[in-house]
Design a protein around this motif. Structure first.
Motif, mmCIF file in Angstrom:
data_model
loop_
_atom_site.group_PDB
_atom_site.id
_atom_site.type_symbol
_atom_site.label_atom_id
_atom_site.label_comp_id
_atom_site.label_asym_id
_atom_site.label_seq_id
_atom_site.Cartn_x
_atom_site.Cartn_y
_atom_site.Cartn_z
ATOM 1 N N TYR A 1 1.003 -1.108 0.105
ATOM 2 C CA TYR A 1 0.101 0.039 -0.085
ATOM 3 C C TYR A 1 0.934 1.261 -0.107
ATOM 4 O O TYR A 1 0.604 2.363 -0.669
ATOM 5 C CB TYR A 1 -0.854 0.126 1.145
ATOM 6 N N THR B 1 -4.726 -7.486 -0.764
ATOM 7 C CA THR B 1 -6.279 -7.134 -0.581
ATOM 8 C C THR B 1 -7.195 -8.211 -0.625
ATOM 9 O O THR B 1 -7.740 -8.382 0.361
ATOM 10 C CB THR B 1 -6.553 -6.239 -1.337
ATOM 11 N N THR C 1 -10.334 -2.692 3.735
ATOM 12 C CA THR C 1 -10.318 -3.464 2.568
ATOM 13 C C THR C 1 -10.962 -2.779 1.180
ATOM 14 O O THR C 1 -10.508 -2.912 0.203
ATOM 15 C CB THR C 1 -10.687 -4.809 2.861
ATOM 16 N N SER D 1 -9.070 0.222 0.281
ATOM 17 C CA SER D 1 -7.947 -0.439 -0.539
ATOM 18 C C SER D 1 -8.346 -0.774 -1.836
ATOM 19 O O SER D 1 -7.543 -0.465 -3.004
ATOM 20 C CB SER D 1 -7.128 -1.410 0.147
#
Lengths: 200, 200
Positions: free
Chosen positions: B91, B154, B166, B169
């Motif tokens: 990330y 993810t 999530t 993301s």
């Protein structure tokens, strides 16, 4: 350049005769005035095209070698228990793309050999340029994507244990990345060919 | 077509007058001889170049929107405990590339606006074409790579828990992928411009 107005002619041919000189191939006679410019420009283009043809053949052969290595290393990466590539979706993805890339570059190399020995291409010129560019570009994207997805998993595994499984995975990933680099260069050449072919 | 041998003429114009008929634009006068050919070809090129300029401006503006969305969504993805983007290298990578892409596409859009209002480019023509192509291509590769690396993480998290972390993301990854698609198209246009500019 014997003709002082050669640059002017290139931009906008005012009459048919000089236009024929500018575009003139080796058939333009020696007394044709500015024909020296045309011949040397055509020769320069031929040389460049020859270099590009050889360059893309070498790049695709390298791509075949690298993606086949990636495919073989990953496919033989089975050492029992949790150390099997089939248990991780990233490695399955890497293997699938390596196989795809092997098939594609193999096909391209076969086409190249066929063209070298028989003197004609398996595909018509326009289709061939388009397929070359789109194929190279898409396979390059796929190789990069599969290698990128497999890298974090391998990194995390190596923090815990550093064994033959993680080493083989790292080797397969490196080969995929090298294949990506080679195909990315090849796609630049293919894009140049595709862009300039309509001016032939 | 009134001329029965029109197809033949299209392939190989034997004299200037029929060539002007086949390729003739709206400005080609009746007595213009072979100059109609040059003018209409230049007009067609201008129209194509105008379309390409607008197309790449729109694509880069879209790229700016998508990569800024990806950047904002990922940067605000902090919900305490394990649900912080900073704890996962994938990330962090995605965020870094989204910032880079935002800066690059922002700069390109600024250059475009500057060119539209003042009428001149910030960079010389040759450098601009090279920077456009190399920049678009590299940012597209980086965006694809960062999105690909973040997808498996993810996916695995979502198997366990499906919460706002999530989901955010996944949204940031989608935006990065959209930005990649847009910049990949833009790089094709930039490559075409780079390949053909030496023939201007």
């Amino acid at each position: 350049m014997s003709n002082p107005s050669g640059l002017e002619l290139e931009k906008q041919p005012p009459s048919p005769a000089p236009a024929a000189d500018v575009e003139g191939g080796p058939t333009a006679g020696p007394g044709a005035g500015s024909s020296g410019f045309g011949v040397s420009s055509v020769l320069r283009r031929w040389r460049r095209e020859d270099l590009m043809r050889k360059g893309s053949a070498v790049l695709r052969a390298l791509g075949l070698v690298f993606s086949m290595l990636s495919f073989i290393i990953m496919a033989s990466n089975n050492h029992g228990d949790w150390r099997q590539f089939g248990k991780y979706e990233e490695y399955r993805y890497l293997l699938a793309i390596a196989i795809l890339s092997t098939l594609y570059t193999g096909g391209q190399c076969y086409r190249q050999f066929h063209q070298t020995y028989t003197g004609k291409d398996l595909l018509p010129l326009k289709t061939a340029a388009l397929i070359d560019f789109v194929g190279d570009q898409i396979i390059a994207y796929l190789l990069l994507s599969s290698a990128s997805s497999a890298i974090p998993l391998t990194n995390r595994m190596r923090e815990g244990a550093d064994n033959i499984f993680t080493d083989s995975s790292a080797a397969a990933i490196s080969m995929s990345l090298l294949a990506f680099l080679v195909l990315a260069c090849s796609s630049v050449i293919a894009g140049y060919k595709l862009s300039t072919q309509s001016y032939l």
